[in-house]
Design a protein around this motif. Sequence first.
Motif, short mmCIF file in Angstrom:
data_model
loop_
_atom_site.label_atom_id
_atom_site.label_comp_id
_atom_site.label_asym_id
_atom_site.label_seq_id
_atom_site.Cartn_x
_atom_site.Cartn_y
_atom_site.Cartn_z
N SER A 173 -7.78 5.72 5.69
CA SER A 173 -7.85 4.44 6.39
C SER A 173 -6.44 3.89 6.58
CB SER A 173 -8.70 3.44 5.61
OG SER A 173 -8.63 2.14 6.18
N TRP A 174 -6.23 3.21 7.73
CA TRP A 174 -4.92 2.61 8.00
C TRP A 174 -4.60 1.48 7.02
CZ3 TRP A 174 -4.50 -2.56 8.95
CH2 TRP A 174 -5.67 -3.24 9.30
N THR A 175 -5.63 0.90 6.40
CA THR A 175 -5.39 -0.20 5.46
C THR A 175 -4.59 0.28 4.24
OG1 THR A 175 -7.52 0.20 4.38
CG2 THR A 175 -7.47 -1.42 6.16
N MET A 176 -4.66 1.58 3.95
CA MET A 176 -3.93 2.12 2.81
C MET A 176 -2.42 2.23 3.09
SD MET A 176 -6.65 5.08 1.74
CE MET A 176 -8.36 4.63 1.37
N LEU A 177 -2.03 2.03 4.36
CA LEU A 177 -0.62 2.06 4.72
C LEU A 177 0.03 0.69 4.60
CD1 LEU A 177 -0.45 4.34 7.89
CD2 LEU A 177 1.01 4.55 5.88
N VAL A 178 -0.78 -0.36 4.59
CA VAL A 178 -0.24 -1.71 4.71
C VAL A 178 0.72 -2.04 3.57
CG1 VAL A 178 -0.80 -4.17 4.76
CG2 VAL A 178 -2.22 -2.54 6.01
N MET A 179 0.28 -1.88 2.33
CA MET A 179 1.13 -2.26 1.20
C MET A 179 2.35 -1.34 1.05
SD MET A 179 -1.19 -3.90 -1.84
CE MET A 179 -2.35 -2.53 -2.05
N PRO A 180 2.22 -0.01 1.19
CA PRO A 180 3.44 0.81 1.15
C PRO A 180 4.45 0.45 2.23
CG PRO A 180 1.50 2.19 0.84
CD PRO A 180 1.00 0.83 1.20
N GLU A 254 5.70 5.74 -2.81
CA GLU A 254 4.63 6.74 -2.72
C GLU A 254 4.04 7.05 -4.09
OE1 GLU A 254 6.22 9.13 1.26
OE2 GLU A 254 6.24 10.12 -0.68
N THR A 255 4.87 7.04 -5.11
CA THR A 255 4.37 7.29 -6.45
C THR A 255 3.46 6.15 -6.92
OG1 THR A 255 6.37 8.54 -7.01
CG2 THR A 255 5.01 7.76 -8.84
N LEU A 256 3.88 4.90 -6.68
CA LEU A 256 3.09 3.74 -7.13
C LEU A 256 1.75 3.64 -6.41
CD1 LEU A 256 5.84 0.99 -7.48
CD2 LEU A 256 4.48 1.97 -9.32
N PHE A 257 1.74 3.97 -5.12
CA PHE A 257 0.51 3.83 -4.34
C PHE A 257 -0.23 5.15 -4.17
CE2 PHE A 257 3.07 0.17 -2.93
CZ PHE A 257 2.13 -0.85 -3.08
N ASN A 258 0.21 6.18 -4.89
CA ASN A 258 -0.42 7.50 -4.80
C ASN A 258 -0.47 7.99 -3.36
OD1 ASN A 258 -1.70 9.77 -5.99
ND2 ASN A 258 -3.71 9.00 -5.38
N TYR A 259 0.59 7.69 -2.61
CA TYR A 259 0.64 8.06 -1.20
C TYR A 259 1.06 9.52 -1.07
CZ TYR A 259 1.65 7.68 3.78
OH TYR A 259 1.65 7.87 5.15
#
Length: 308
Positions: A173-180, A254-259
């Motif tokens: 989902s694009w929402t997972m990009l918002v915070m990173p 990326e590490t913090l958000f498991n990206y």
Amino acid sequence: MRLATLLGKRILMLVVLLAVVFAAIELLPGDAASATSERGEGAAGLAARRHLLGLDRPLWERFSDWITALPSGDLGTSAHGEQVTDMLADPLPNTIVLGATAFVLTVVLALALGIWAAARPRGVVDRTVDLTSTAAFALPEFVVSIGLLLVLSLWTGWLPAATVTGGDGAPTSWTMLVMPVLALTIPQTGWNTRIVRAALADQAATPHVEAAHLDGLPLRRVLLRHALPGAWPAIATGIATSTGMLLGGTVVVETLFNYPGIGTVLAGSVADRDTPVIAAVVTCAAALITVVLLLADLVRARTLGART
């Protein structure tokens, strides 16, 4: 000729940087064989693994083999026996999407805020933008990330705290990009806003801009048509610098958000002392930074050429 000279210097700097990377990993305690060995593996097994990975060869020889294969697109083999090119095939596009989105958003916000502040020199807006941009730049990416997680995920539940990937390796989902994206954008927006504001302030003192004011031209036209073109070299340099900072920040974000990006791959590779993977990630980042720096050099050259 100027472009070829700049490109040659960048390539030479990249080769030196990669040599430093190989040497730095060699100085770390342990090696790829011990870091990726099976639990309880004996000395004979470790020796065989070191031979398989080529770790019993001199460092300069390993670096020479790797760097000479690089122009053909061969990034080597990881400590786990995978082709590095295949390892980066999925995470690299994810990092490009993340970094490019943050980069565009940074440029747009910095220009808007910097011009807005310059239009009201020494006013409330100018002081507010200056204070806010300084505070934003002073915050490291991991602090911004934690704050976003607390506010937008844990307290409000508006956004997911971690990234979930689909079968193609991309976020579902694009929402997972918002915070990173925000975690990368906020510090760099602060940095570039200050650069835009300072560059416009310098241009405001030049004769042609002062003449435009005396001619009674609207402030918006003076800023956009007279001050901003002369400020582009400084702005382009700041934006080019931000490229490296954005790529450096992706490792933490990326590490913090498991990206699923190359920052996550790099973190795991450092733990495994996996030199080919680390060098490949550095090469990808350096190539991108080189392109942006060359574009910034072209902007400066074109602006200075137009002045003369």
